[in-house]
Design an enzyme around this catalytic site. Structure first.
Site, mmCIF file in Angstrom:
data_model
loop_
_atom_site.group_PDB
_atom_site.id
_atom_site.type_symbol
_atom_site.label_atom_id
_atom_site.label_comp_id
_atom_site.label_asym_id
_atom_site.label_seq_id
_atom_site.Cartn_x
_atom_site.Cartn_y
_atom_site.Cartn_z
ATOM 1 N N TYR A 175 -21.484 -8.188 22.232
ATOM 2 C CA TYR A 175 -22.023 -6.835 22.087
ATOM 3 C C TYR A 175 -22.200 -6.167 23.450
ATOM 4 C CZ TYR A 175 -25.224 -3.060 20.796
ATOM 5 O OH TYR A 175 -25.801 -1.834 20.626
ATOM 6 N N ASP A 229 -11.683 1.357 7.896
ATOM 7 C CA ASP A 229 -12.164 0.152 8.575
ATOM 8 C C ASP A 229 -11.623 0.181 10.001
ATOM 9 O OD1 ASP A 229 -12.812 -2.327 9.519
ATOM 10 O OD2 ASP A 229 -11.952 -3.444 7.836
ATOM 11 N N LEU A 230 -12.496 0.433 10.961
ATOM 12 C CA LEU A 230 -12.075 0.590 12.346
ATOM 13 C C LEU A 230 -11.886 -0.736 13.068
ATOM 14 C CD1 LEU A 230 -14.261 3.645 13.399
ATOM 15 C CD2 LEU A 230 -11.912 3.612 12.538
ATOM 16 N N ILE A 260 -27.743 5.997 13.296
ATOM 17 C CA ILE A 260 -27.618 7.136 14.197
ATOM 18 C C ILE A 260 -26.560 8.117 13.695
ATOM 19 C CG2 ILE A 260 -26.917 7.818 16.534
ATOM 20 C CD1 ILE A 260 -28.133 5.131 17.495
ATOM 21 N N LYS A 310 -20.092 -2.817 24.856
ATOM 22 C CA LYS A 310 -20.767 -1.573 25.189
ATOM 23 C C LYS A 310 -20.607 -1.232 26.678
ATOM 24 C CE LYS A 310 -22.412 -0.437 21.137
ATOM 25 N NZ LYS A 310 -21.936 0.781 20.440
ATOM 26 N N ASP A 312 -16.599 6.285 7.620
ATOM 27 C CA ASP A 312 -17.321 5.009 7.499
ATOM 28 C C ASP A 312 -16.598 4.131 6.490
ATOM 29 O OD1 ASP A 312 -19.440 3.019 7.646
ATOM 30 O OD2 ASP A 312 -20.759 4.645 8.277
ATOM 31 N N GLY A 330 -20.401 1.096 15.082
ATOM 32 C CA GLY A 330 -20.462 -0.113 15.887
ATOM 33 C C GLY A 330 -21.141 -1.239 15.140
ATOM 34 N N SER A 352 -24.930 1.630 24.771
ATOM 35 C CA SER A 352 -26.212 0.969 24.545
ATOM 36 C C SER A 352 -26.833 0.626 25.886
ATOM 37 C CB SER A 352 -26.018 -0.316 23.740
ATOM 38 O OG SER A 352 -27.188 -1.112 23.727
#
Length: 259
Positions: free
Chosen positions: A150, A41-42, A13, A154, A32, A71, A111
């Site tokens: 996950y 690196d998040l 996306i 979200k 990224d 994500g 999401s």
């Protein structure tokens, strides 16, 4: 021309949004792990700090929009780190740059999994800002089957958007903050899950999408383009489902009860 920062810009996306906005003539600073203007690196504090520093330097201290897309969907503690703390660091860390814009916008990618079962202990750690506790709980959950990490990450980021958007730091500064909640999207992150006809059938039974079935990343990118545009001047704290109808099927009238 507007200046955008997009996390997760190298694929899926994020990449679709980057290409769409660049085709419109806008400047996009991609973030990224690879193939991006800002390599960060998040999943950790150091990478988040370097991301803010580098985006600030490249942008000249001014952004018109931030799209927090990066994500993970793995059943791991890394998903907790990136999906909640990494996304929050992106939005909050770059907010001062948005304050310099005449029409600032920010969008988080949540999401439709916000509707799935979540873990209350992990959610509480997220909301307390306790990353160590969140990671410890995620490591326990990672030993079990399922998508609790996950879904909880979200769900909690969507709750944060709802709370933060009308606040003095966001709406009070003229920044329109919203989120999108995609259904099943054909991206590299979903490649294994969509690899076989049987896997696709299982996904479609879990996520009923009567309008068009599995979507393309470009479909979500179009929505991100509008939400981050000058034209979107009044949406605040919305979580917009783009899921082929899954939300309407699964929750039906329950969100608008008449009794």
């Amino acid at each position: 021309m507007r200046t955008y920062a997009i996390s997760g810009a190298a694929s899926g996306i994020g990449r679709a949004a980057k290409e769409l906005l660049e085709a419109d003539g806008h400047r996009v600073i991609g973030i990224d792990l690879r193939d991006a203007d800002v390599i960060a690196d998040l999943s950790g504090a150091q990478g988040r700090a370097s991301m803010v520093r580098d985006v600030t330097a490249i942008s000249g201290g001014r952004l018109d929009a931030v799209l927090a897309v990066a994500g993970l969907a793995s059943n791991s503690a890394a998903t907790a780190r990136v999906n909640y703390f990494g996304m929050l660091a992106t939005l909050e860390g770059l907010r001062p740059l948005l304050e310099q814009s005449d029409a600032p916008r920010a969008v988080a990618v949540a999401s439709m999994a916000v509707m799935f079962p979540h873990d209350a202990e992990l959610a509480a750690a997220f909301e307390a800002g306790d990353e160590a506790a969140a990671v410890a709980r995620a490591e326990v959950l990672a030993k079990e089957e399922g998508q609790a990490i996950y879904a909880t990450s979200k769900r909690t980021i969507a709750r944060w958007v709802r709370r933060a958007a009308p606040s003095a730091d966001w709406a009070g500064k003229g920044i329109a903050l919203n989120a999108v909640a995609p259904g099943v999207i054909a991206t590299p992150m979903m490649a294994d899950s969509l690899a076989s006809a049987e896997n696709r059938r299982q996904l479609e039974s879990m996520v009923p999408m009567p309008l068009g079935g599995i979507a393309k990343a470009e479909d979500v990118a179009e929505l991100l383009r509008f939400l981050s545009s000058v034209e979107n001047g009044h949406m605040c704290g919305q979580v917009v489902f783009i899921d082929g109808g899954a939300d309407a099927v699964m929750r039906g009238d329950t969100i608008f009860p008449l009794t």
